[in-house]
Design a protein around this motif. Structure first.
Motif, mmCIF file in Angstrom:
data_model
loop_
_atom_site.group_PDB
_atom_site.id
_atom_site.type_symbol
_atom_site.label_atom_id
_atom_site.label_comp_id
_atom_site.label_asym_id
_atom_site.label_seq_id
_atom_site.Cartn_x
_atom_site.Cartn_y
_atom_site.Cartn_z
ATOM 1 N N THR A 154 1.402 -0.739 0.800
ATOM 2 C CA THR A 154 -0.095 -0.134 0.319
ATOM 3 C C THR A 154 0.491 1.111 -0.131
ATOM 4 N N ASN A 155 -0.125 1.981 -0.544
ATOM 5 C CA ASN A 155 0.990 3.730 -0.978
ATOM 6 C C ASN A 155 0.690 4.278 1.067
ATOM 7 N N VAL A 156 -0.508 4.944 0.714
ATOM 8 C CA VAL A 156 -0.833 5.776 2.045
ATOM 9 C C VAL A 156 -1.437 5.281 2.490
ATOM 10 N N HIS A 157 -2.543 4.096 2.583
ATOM 11 C CA HIS A 157 -3.775 3.600 3.503
ATOM 12 C C HIS A 157 -2.556 2.253 4.529
ATOM 13 N N TYR A 158 -3.105 2.116 5.760
ATOM 14 C CA TYR A 158 -2.361 1.822 6.897
ATOM 15 C C TYR A 158 -2.924 0.487 5.964
ATOM 16 N N PRO A 159 -2.445 -1.130 5.807
ATOM 17 C CA PRO A 159 -3.234 -2.388 6.499
ATOM 18 C C PRO A 159 -4.131 -2.927 6.773
ATOM 19 N N PHE A 160 -4.631 -1.713 8.032
ATOM 20 C CA PHE A 160 -4.876 -2.447 8.925
ATOM 21 C C PHE A 160 -5.671 -1.375 9.435
ATOM 22 N N PRO A 161 -6.711 -2.217 10.383
ATOM 23 C CA PRO A 161 -7.283 -0.198 11.209
ATOM 24 C C PRO A 161 -6.612 0.515 11.990
ATOM 25 N N VAL A 162 -7.260 1.846 11.348
ATOM 26 C CA VAL A 162 -6.130 3.043 12.463
ATOM 27 C C VAL A 162 -6.330 2.859 13.407
ATOM 28 N N ASP A 163 -6.153 2.319 14.819
ATOM 29 C CA ASP A 163 -6.730 2.848 16.194
ATOM 30 C C ASP A 163 -5.288 2.596 16.762
ATOM 31 N N THR A 174 3.765 8.849 8.908
ATOM 32 C CA THR A 174 2.599 8.364 9.292
ATOM 33 C C THR A 174 1.836 8.610 7.866
ATOM 34 N N HIS A 175 1.749 8.416 6.933
ATOM 35 C CA HIS A 175 0.630 9.576 5.847
ATOM 36 C C HIS A 175 -0.851 8.951 5.988
ATOM 37 N N GLY A 176 -0.877 7.668 6.279
ATOM 38 C CA GLY A 176 -1.799 7.503 6.610
ATOM 39 C C GLY A 176 -2.927 8.110 7.401
ATOM 40 N N PHE A 177 -2.447 8.497 8.051
ATOM 41 C CA PHE A 177 -3.600 9.506 9.058
ATOM 42 C C PHE A 177 -3.642 11.027 7.951
ATOM 43 N N GLY A 178 -3.362 11.319 7.293
ATOM 44 C CA GLY A 178 -3.675 12.060 5.775
ATOM 45 C C GLY A 178 -5.268 11.783 5.783
ATOM 46 N N PRO A 179 -5.887 10.597 4.793
ATOM 47 C CA PRO A 179 -6.775 10.215 4.521
ATOM 48 C C PRO A 179 -7.886 9.907 5.781
ATOM 49 N N LEU A 180 -7.424 10.995 6.845
ATOM 50 C CA LEU A 180 -8.506 10.851 8.269
ATOM 51 C C LEU A 180 -7.949 12.067 8.791
ATOM 52 N N GLY A 181 -7.931 13.402 7.961
ATOM 53 C CA GLY A 181 -7.486 14.152 7.998
ATOM 54 C C GLY A 181 -6.611 14.987 9.785
ATOM 55 N N TRP A 182 -5.717 13.647 9.526
ATOM 56 C CA TRP A 182 -4.113 13.841 10.674
ATOM 57 C C TRP A 182 -4.998 13.723 11.836
ATOM 58 N N ASP A 183 -5.850 13.596 11.828
ATOM 59 C CA ASP A 183 -6.961 12.690 12.805
ATOM 60 C C ASP A 183 -5.574 11.908 13.981
ATOM 61 N N ARG A 184 -5.102 12.378 15.088
ATOM 62 C CA ARG A 184 -4.425 11.178 16.367
ATOM 63 C C ARG A 184 -3.331 11.042 15.341
ATOM 64 N N ASN A 185 -2.906 11.767 14.403
ATOM 65 C CA ASN A 185 -1.819 12.216 13.951
ATOM 66 C C ASN A 185 -0.198 11.897 15.103
ATOM 67 N N PRO A 186 0.693 10.642 14.757
ATOM 68 C CA PRO A 186 1.327 10.816 16.170
ATOM 69 C C PRO A 186 2.485 12.087 15.863
ATOM 70 N N SER A 187 2.798 12.784 14.467
ATOM 71 C CA SER A 187 3.743 13.675 15.501
ATOM 72 C C SER A 187 2.966 15.269 15.997
ATOM 73 N N SER A 188 2.158 14.763 16.479
ATOM 74 C CA SER A 188 0.701 16.276 16.900
ATOM 75 C C SER A 188 1.154 14.685 18.945
ATOM 76 N N GLU A 189 1.000 13.923 19.152
ATOM 77 C CA GLU A 189 0.377 12.982 20.548
ATOM 78 C C GLU A 189 1.763 12.840 20.975
ATOM 79 N N PRO A 190 1.615 13.642 22.141
ATOM 80 C CA PRO A 190 2.634 12.988 23.060
ATOM 81 C C PRO A 190 3.351 11.334 23.424
ATOM 82 N N MET A 191 2.487 10.610 23.490
ATOM 83 C CA MET A 191 2.752 9.816 23.380
ATOM 84 C C MET A 191 3.345 9.400 22.423
#
Ligand code: IPT
Length: 948
Positions: A78-87, A359-376
């Motif tokens: 896959t290019n952008v999409h994660y091949p597993f649920p984004v969770d 972390t491109h796969g967060f792009g199609p989700l509007g970058w919601d919960r993108n690891p780049s801005s999550e402290p964890m």
């Protein structure tokens, strides 16, 4: 399971340090290991770490390797999409888990004391035990991890166990556009670490271009001495700076000084390259000179072993790059095997070393919960950056650090940048995703159009901060399938605007995987979610054969340019550093493609950025169309090419073709039952199409506007693709209506209207045939009728000739294929090829093989008879053993089947290629807009033994 889904880095490893060898004992643990793949952790043997565990029934697997390429599980793309649920940070419970076991003995002389077990790459998460004791866990697939094992080692029967999980929290940070593949895919090495040895070092080797002095300074432990025999340095305390008159390192002059760092306990060989990277006046400079990056993005790929790439393969890449004038590499999108960077130091390539992060796969989700801005995820980000910088800090070839790719923006990235700047003030920070450049030192974009680049060059960027930074295209010219088109326009901008410092073509190599008869791509392994052939977008075919795109790129970026000049021949030096003293200039004069004279051209030494004009040599008179070709080649061999390797060439027209004698009209047209006979041709009386030329049955020629669409034709960035517009217009299924066949005079006039079903628009096509001595002349007049939408794929004729016509010879552009916006690499000459050899085997079949600017072409059978076509003055042609429709339908190269005919296109024009597969489409100058067009061709049967 906790460690698998923990968003933090692994644990248990020692602090990251530089990759280097020494005279301390080392034991390579590569080779055949025992292997078992379980569908999940739950299904994996619980006691695998027990040294007595019985693995005798397991398979063997080579290490390094990726298990999906050895019959365990299947590759997935896959290019952008994660091949597993984004969770995040959770991953599927069905998490393929590969247990690897190795039993090894120590060599007889192995010293007691500290030892590190080094893993250069495990995808994606490895848990490691030695002799039943857990060492820890590593994540960060393309990054090293080292574990202290000294106290655990035994002389014999050591048992090393590595449990590798396909998915881990780290997978969220590794969404690069490539195959999902798993395993221990880089080297595993046991390193003895002598007490009092050199644990780590950072050799800073700066160069002051104003004084010619290099300064060497080594950050390392105490009591380390530096030797550089060729500079007379012996036993110098490593920590004390030392100024030395040196030759600087550059990609053009990769001067390395061999030296050693030593303590009483250990000697470390070092290769020192002196260079200083700065940003001054909004320009990226090395040793005081502006660089022009003629770069490529390199993924590590081998069609059989995937990302497990040998040193030989890395060397093959470096040599191919150097021979094609590439001077820079972005290690997309992770640090490569360390061997590659050593080769970049040695052979000379500027490197952007990129962290293993996307972390491109967060792009199609509007970058919601993108690891780049999550402290964890902060620790994982910093850990990855640290391991990148520490590993590669001693490489002079590395001039920029890149935080990663396509991970949007966020605090974690900003913190990475802060850490890098603090740790290594000597290398600027790159990251394309920081659009306002708040934490990077270089303004970087991907796939910007030439007009956007021009705006930036002109200083018209609306952002203040960006305006003062050097600008690069970290990706441009998407090399998917047939293309890229439009490279010349970028080169002109890079040369016109000092702040526009070049870029990196996307990408170096097609990631096709070897399958019986063809190369496989996404979807070929039964993936439920995949991105098809988007992984086939390199300048090299998967087996490293250069594609026409690489040949074109090489011509665009050649360091020496030769053109017609005001007083003869203009020679321009486009190297960033060196003069032309290492080159020999030669010329050859060709009369209709046949060499008739040649010599050496006396060219004074031209300095970087300068040009000279030299007078033309003198030559004998010629009879036909003649061209002078001047080449600059290496006077002596280098480490990367033999003497004679061409680094630049140009052609000058010498004399045009003599006027063609007017055809002797040999009408009139004879009518026999159902047939018309005109000179050497026989025509169908109803349709007016040529059926026989001389003794040869032919079909056509008739008007045709279709081509098997390219990836770029089908590309939809931006807007609807050309291909979809062509299809919607029905250009792939044009119908031919015969309006009139007028055979009354000297000429045969066939008037037609060619148009798609269901549409009101079309093209009038008038064919006017005249006989002349030995052949036929055809004039085609095309007139659009009605409101024709958009562009045409091509405009010309298609005909079929017998399949025995398997040899082609032509005078015109060659030797390779060319299209209107990708034609710099062809020269005018006489070329020959089999029909099969005219095909470019794009992994995903599509339009290819067009020869341009052809004055004449012959297609002949083994007996030497066939047909010859002459242009007036020139035409484009292809010849293939299948139709354009079959080419369009095929999905893999081995689906193309040779029929009993050779299908030939004879074109007045082709639409450009562009790079719409990802990036701008065909530029206006290269778009084929329907307009009134006339062209003339001469057809002749060729008799055996007759020259031309
Ligand atoms: C760009 C990616 O950075 C690169 O990895 C690759 O996927 C490329 O596209 C296309 O082949 S990102 C895109 C949104 C421009």
């Amino acid at each position: 399971m906790a460690y698998v889904e923990d968003p933090g880095p692994g644990y248990g490893s020692v602090a990251p340090r530089a990759a280097f060898g020494s005279d301390a004992p080392a034991l390579s643990l590569t080779g055949a290991w025992r292997f078992r793949l379980s569908p999940s952790l739950a299904a994996a043997p619980p006691d695998v770490a027990d040294p007595d565990f019985d693995d005798s029934g397991w398979d063997e697997l080579p290490v390094p390797s990726l298990w999906q390429l050895h019959g365990h599980g299947r590759p997935a793309y896959t290019n952008v999409h994660y091949p597993f649920p984004v969770d995040p940070p959770h991953v599927p419970s069905e998490n393929p888990t590969g247990d690897h076991r190795l039993r090894f003995d120590l060599p007889a002389a192995w010293p007691a004391g500290s030892a590190l077990l080094r893993f250069d790459g495990i995808d994606s998460c490895g848990r490691i035990w030695l002799n039943g004791t857990e060492l820890g866990v590593t994540k960060g697939s393309r990054l090293p991890a080292e574990f202290e094992v000294g106290p655990l080692l035994r002389p014999d029967g050591n048992v090393l166990v590595v449990r590798v999980h396909q998915w881990s929290a780290g997978s969220y940070l590794e969404d690069q556009d490539m195959w999902w593949l798993s395993g221990i895919f880089r080297a595993v090495t046991l390193l003895a670490r002598p007490a009092g040895g050199i644990g780590d070092y950072w050799l800073h080797a700066d160069y002051d271009h104003t004084t010619g002095l290099g300064t060497v300074r080594v950050e390392t432990g105490p009591d380390v001495l530096l030797d550089i025999p060729s500079l007379g340095v012996a036993g110098h305390p490593a920590g004390e700076p030392l100024d030395l008159p040196v030759e600087p390192w550059s990609a053009e002059t990769p001067r390395l000084y061999d030296g050693t760092l030593s303590t009483v306990a250990e000697r470390v060989p070092v290769r020192i390259g002196f260079r200083t990277v700065t940003i001054e006046d909004g320009q990226l400079k090395v040793n005081g000179r502006r660089l022009l990056l003629r770069g490529v993005n390199r993924h590590e790929h081998d069609p059989r072993t995937g990302r497990a790439v040998s040193r030989e393969t890395a060397l093959a890449d470096v040599l191919l790059m150097k021979r094609h004038h590439v001077n820079a590499v972005r290690t997309s999108h992770y640090p490569p095997d360390p061997a590659f960077l050593e080769l970049c130091d040695e052979y000379g390539l500027w490197v952007i070393d990129e962290c293993d992060l996307e972390t491109h796969g967060f792009g199609p989700l509007g970058w919601d919960r993108n690891p780049s801005s999550e402290p964890m995820w902060m620790d994982a980000y910093l850990d990855r950056m640290r391991r990148t910088v520490e590993r590669d800090k001693n490489r002079p070839s590395v001039i920029l650090w890149s935080l990663g790719n396509e991970s949007h923006t966020g605090d974690n990235l900003a913190r990475m940048a802060d850490w890098v700047r603090e740790r290594d003030p000597g290398r600027p920070v790159h990251y394309e995703g920081d659009h306002d450049c708040s934490y990077v030192d270089v303004h970087s974009r991907m796939y910007a159009t030439p007009s956007e680049v021009e705006r930036i060059g002109l200083g018209e960027d609306d952002d203040q901060r960006r305006r003062v930074l050097p600008f690069i295209l970290c990706e441009y010219a998407h090399a998917m399938g047939n293309g890229p088109g439009g490279l010349l326009e970028y080169r002109e901008l890079f040369e016109r605007y000092p702040n526009c410092q070049g870029g990196f073509v996307w990408e170096w190599i097609d990631h096709g995987l070897a399958a019986p008869g063809h190369f496989a791509y996404g979807g070929d392994f039964g993936e439920t979610i995949h991105d098809g052939n988007f992984v086939i977008d390199g300048l090299l075919f998967p087996d490293r054969t250069p594609s026409p795109g690489l040949t074109e790129f090489a011509k665009i970026i050649e360091p020496v340019r030769i053109d017609p000049g005001p007083d003869g021949i203009r020679v321009a030096n486009h190297y960033d550093f060196v003069d032309t003293g290492h080159l020999t200039f030669t010329w050859v004069l060709e009369d209709e493609g046949i060499a008739v004279a040649q010599g050496v051209l006396d060219v004074p030494v031209v300095h970087s950025g300068q040009s000279v004009s030299v007078p033309l040599p003198s030559w004998p008179p010629t009879r036909g169309e003649s061209w002078l070709t001047v080449s600059a080649s290496l006077s002596s061999g280098t480490s990367w090419a033999p003497a004679g390797h061409v680094v630049g060439w140009g052609q000058l027209p010498v004399s045009p073709a003599p006027a063609r004698p007017a055809p002797v009209v040999r009408g009139p047209v004879f009518r026999t039952t159902g047939r018309l006979i005109l000179g050497a041709g026989e025509f169908d009386a109803v349709t007016g199409t040529l059926t026989t030329l001389g003794d040869h049955p032919v079909r056509g020629p008739r008007l045709d506007v279709w081509r098997a669409t390219t990836d770029n034709d089908r590309g939809s960035s931006p807007g609807p693709s050309e291909a979809s517009q062509w299809r919607a217009a029905g250009l792939h299924r044009m119908q031919h209506r015969v309006i009139e066949v007028d055979a009354d005079g000297d000429e045969l006039l066939v008037r037609t209207r060619v148009a798609p079903p269901a549409q009101p628009f079309g093209l009038f096509a008038d064919y006017t045939w005249t006989a002349f001595d030995g052949g036929l002349q055809l004039r085609v007049d095309v007139t659009p009728d009605g409101e024709f939408p958009g562009t045409l794929p091509r405009l010309g004729l298609t005909m079929a000739v017998p399949g025995t016509f398997g040899s082609a010879e032509w005078f015109g552009g060659g030797p390779g294929e060319a299209y209107p916006d990708s034609r710099q690499a062809v020269r005018i000459g006489r070329f020959s090829s089999s029909v099969d050899g005219l095909q470019t085997p794009y992994v995903y079949p599509q339009e290819n093989g067009n020869r341009t600017d052809v004055r004449w072409a012959r297609l002949t059978n083994p007996a030497g008879t066939g047909i010859r076509v002459d242009g007036d003055p020139a035409f484009d042609f292809t010849a293939r053993r299948w139709t354009a429709a079959a080419l369009e339908t095929a999905r893999h190269t081995d689906e193309l089947e040779s029929g009993s005919l050779v299908h030939v296109t004879l074109d007045a024009a082709q639409h450009g290629l562009g790079t719409a597969a990802c990036g701008p489409g065909v530029l206006p100058a290269y778009r084929l807009v329907p307009r009134k067009t006339s062209f003339t061709l001469l057809f002749r049967p060729v008799a055996s033994g007759v020259a031309n």
